[in-house]
Design an enzyme around this catalytic site. Structure first.
Site, PDB file in Angstrom:
ATOM      1  CD  GLU A 280       2.544 -12.563  16.002  1.00  0.00           C
ATOM      2  OE1 GLU A 280       2.502 -11.368  16.360  1.00  0.00           O
ATOM      3  OE2 GLU A 280       2.089 -13.499  16.674  1.00  0.00           O
TER       4      GLU A 280
ATOM      5  NE  ARG B 115      -4.290   7.031  -7.123  1.00  0.00           N
ATOM      6  CZ  ARG B 115      -4.198   6.712  -5.822  1.00  0.00           C
ATOM      7  NH1 ARG B 115      -3.964   7.650  -4.929  1.00  0.00           N
ATOM      8  NH2 ARG B 115      -4.329   5.466  -5.417  1.00  0.00           N
TER       9      ARG B 115
ATOM     10  NE  ARG C 194      -2.989  -1.306   4.413  1.00  0.00           N
ATOM     11  CZ  ARG C 194      -4.231  -1.398   3.997  1.00  0.00           C
ATOM     12  NH1 ARG C 194      -5.024  -2.294   4.520  1.00  0.00           N
ATOM     13  NH2 ARG C 194      -4.689  -0.601   3.047  1.00  0.00           N
TER      14      ARG C 194
ATOM     15  CG  ASN D 220      -7.867  -2.080  -5.228  1.00  0.00           C
ATOM     16  OD1 ASN D 220      -6.973  -2.885  -4.992  1.00  0.00           O
ATOM     17  ND2 ASN D 220      -8.099  -1.055  -4.415  1.00  0.00           N
TER      18      ASN D 220
ATOM     19  CD1 TRP E 145       7.469   6.389  -2.624  1.00  0.00           C
ATOM     20  CD2 TRP E 145       6.916   6.823  -4.758  1.00  0.00           C
ATOM     21  NE1 TRP E 145       8.635   6.421  -3.362  1.00  0.00           N
ATOM     22  CE2 TRP E 145       8.322   6.692  -4.674  1.00  0.00           C
ATOM     23  CE3 TRP E 145       6.337   7.086  -6.000  1.00  0.00           C
ATOM     24  CZ2 TRP E 145       9.155   6.811  -5.786  1.00  0.00           C
ATOM     25  CZ3 TRP E 145       7.162   7.221  -7.109  1.00  0.00           C
ATOM     26  CH2 TRP E 145       8.562   7.076  -6.986  1.00  0.00           C
TER      27      TRP E 145
ATOM     28  CG  ASP F  32      -2.085   0.944   1.106  1.00  0.00           C
ATOM     29  OD1 ASP F  32      -2.342   1.424  -0.020  1.00  0.00           O
ATOM     30  OD2 ASP F  32      -2.741   1.206   2.129  1.00  0.00           O
ATOM     31  N   GLY F  33       0.330   2.321  -0.585  1.00  0.00           N
ATOM     32  CA  GLY F  33       0.968   3.635  -0.497  1.00  0.00           C
ATOM     33  C   GLY F  33       1.579   4.146  -1.790  1.00  0.00           C
TER      34      GLY F  33
ATOM     35  CB  THR G 243     -13.160  -7.855  -4.588  1.00  0.00           C
ATOM     36  OG1 THR G 243     -13.056  -7.750  -3.164  1.00  0.00           O
ATOM     37  CG2 THR G 243     -12.837  -9.277  -4.995  1.00  0.00           C
TER      38      THR G 243
ATOM     39  CG  HIS H  89      -0.375   2.509  -9.329  1.00  0.00           C
ATOM     40  ND1 HIS H  89      -0.569   2.038  -8.044  1.00  0.00           N
ATOM     41  CD2 HIS H  89      -1.463   3.270  -9.613  1.00  0.00           C
ATOM     42  CE1 HIS H  89      -1.725   2.477  -7.582  1.00  0.00           C
ATOM     43  NE2 HIS H  89      -2.283   3.240  -8.492  1.00  0.00           N
TER      44      HIS H  89
HETATM   45  C1  IPE Z   1      -5.422  -2.746  -0.247  1.00  0.00           C
HETATM   46  O1  IPE Z   1      -5.074  -1.421  -0.430  1.00  0.00           O
HETATM   47  C2  IPE Z   1      -5.384  -3.484  -1.552  1.00  0.00           C
HETATM   48  C3  IPE Z   1      -4.068  -3.628  -2.177  1.00  0.00           C
HETATM   49  C4  IPE Z   1      -2.926  -3.274  -1.657  1.00  0.00           C
HETATM   50  C5  IPE Z   1      -4.075  -4.266  -3.464  1.00  0.00           C
HETATM   51  P1  IPE Z   1      -6.178  -0.279  -0.609  1.00  0.00           P
HETATM   52  O2  IPE Z   1      -5.439   1.007  -0.708  1.00  0.00           O
HETATM   53  O3  IPE Z   1      -7.101  -0.617  -1.704  1.00  0.00           O
HETATM   54  O4  IPE Z   1      -6.981  -0.371   0.780  1.00  0.00           O
HETATM   55  P2  IPE Z   1      -7.928   0.680   1.508  1.00  0.00           P
HETATM   56  O5  IPE Z   1      -8.994   1.058   0.531  1.00  0.00           O
HETATM   57  O6  IPE Z   1      -7.092   1.856   1.888  1.00  0.00           O
HETATM   58  O7  IPE Z   1      -8.440  -0.045   2.708  1.00  0.00           O
HETATM   59  C1  IPE Z   2      -1.482   0.343  -3.440  1.00  0.00           C
HETATM   60  O1  IPE Z   2      -1.289   1.722  -3.443  1.00  0.00           O
HETATM   61  C2  IPE Z   2      -1.803  -0.190  -4.816  1.00  0.00           C
HETATM   62  C3  IPE Z   2      -3.169  -0.722  -4.952  1.00  0.00           C
HETATM   63  C4  IPE Z   2      -4.068  -0.710  -4.028  1.00  0.00           C
HETATM   64  C5  IPE Z   2      -3.515  -1.298  -6.226  1.00  0.00           C
HETATM   65  P1  IPE Z   2      -2.502   2.731  -3.410  1.00  0.00           P
HETATM   66  O2  IPE Z   2      -2.896   3.081  -4.798  1.00  0.00           O
HETATM   67  O3  IPE Z   2      -3.602   2.232  -2.547  1.00  0.00           O
HETATM   68  O4  IPE Z   2      -1.809   3.983  -2.715  1.00  0.00           O
HETATM   69  P2  IPE Z   2      -2.478   4.998  -1.692  1.00  0.00           P
HETATM   70  O5  IPE Z   2      -3.048   4.199  -0.572  1.00  0.00           O
HETATM   71  O6  IPE Z   2      -3.528   5.749  -2.453  1.00  0.00           O
HETATM   72  O7  IPE Z   2      -1.338   5.863  -1.265  1.00  0.00           O
HETATM   73 MG    MG Z   3      -4.093   2.438  -0.596  1.00  0.00          MG
END
Ligand code: IPE
Ligand code: IPE
Ligand code: MG
Length: 246
Positions: free
Chosen positions: A203, A33, A184, A68, A25, A20-21, A66, A37
């Protein structure tokens, strides 16, 4: 800084990561964005290679949930293009490192190009035994459980035979150990529908690093934290200690 040469005393047999993030980033750098990615996809190679070096047998990466699908169509397209690129570019590396690729999630709902690239990569790597890499794609823990229950009903399994093991055998991860550790990144502290059944005793480790910045050193820090955890599985600490020294 922890030396990356030292291997933590206890390693997970199965490590699961919520990557995530990427968006934050990119935002922090004034980038789009999609750039986040792209950087995130690049980082997959780093972490897979490091886990392979550490001889972690199972690695599961959350790539697309699911939920996303709720994102803008343009962002979804970028993610799927990156998936195809990843499969094409990294397949030789997976082969060289004897890594078997598997998927968890409703792959049949992915676009044709990605399904084709996936089935090719799955086929090519199917006999590799050094490590299993599960890519969670169009994955949701709740939908996985619904699918498992439907399969159990469809197979006409007797009520008494529906056990925890039976349910586990109908999940995408059938035959694999439960994740010992779920990491995470990005500071969020939730599961977001990830491995709900399988993570019952995992954990949980939360890293502040955004996924593109979660490098081998960050991974080692997370694994050191895991190695320092006391897992009890419902027992008292005394029972756990006596079990180890028996
Ligand atoms: C969880 O991240 C799914 C993946 C990393 C693929 P999200 O960014 O989609 O989760 P939420 O919406 O913040 O909970
Ligand atoms: C994780 O990064 C990638 C996916 C969920 C596919 P994010 O796209 O969720 O990044 P943030 O959470 O918006 O920073
Ligand atoms: Mg995210």
């Amino acid at each position: 800084m922890l030396a990356q040469n030292t291997v933590p005393a206890v390693l997970p047999r199965h490590l699961a990561i919520i990557m995530d993030g990427n968006g934050r980033w990119a935002q922090a750098r004034g980038l789009a964005r999609s750039d986040g990615h792209r950087a995130g996809a690049e980082n997959v190679r780093t972490i897979v290679t490091e886990c392979r070096k550490l001889a972690i047998p199972y690695l599961t990466l959350y790539a697309f949930s699911t939920e996303n699908w709720k994102r803008p169509q343009t962002e979804i397209s970028v993610l799927f293009t990156l998936l195809s690129d990843f499969l094409r570019k990294e397949l030789p590396l997976l082969q060289a490192q004897k890594i078997r690729l598997q998927t968890i999630g409703q792959i049949e709902e992915l676009p044709f190009a990605q399904r084709t690239a996936l089935s090719h990569a799955l086929h090519v790597t199917k006999d590799n035994t050094a490590m299993t890499l599960n890519l969670a794609l169009n994955y949701g823990g709740r939908s996985e459980l619904v699918r498992a229950v439907r399969a159990i009903v469809h197979e006409g399994i007797e009520e008494e035979a529906i056990t925890e093991e039976c349910l586990a055998q109908h999940l995408y991860t059938a035959g694999q150990p439960d994740p010992d550790c779920v990491i995470r990144t990005s500071g969020e502290q939730r599961l977001s529908n990830y491995l709900l059944f399988q993570s019952a005793y995992s954990e949980l480790i939360f890293s502040q690093a955004y996924w593109p910045d979660f490098d081998a050193a960050q991974l080692h820090m997370a694994l050191e934290e895991y190695a320092g955890r006391k897992r009890r599985f419902g027992k008292t600490q005394e029972q756990v200690v006596s079990c180890v020294t028996d």
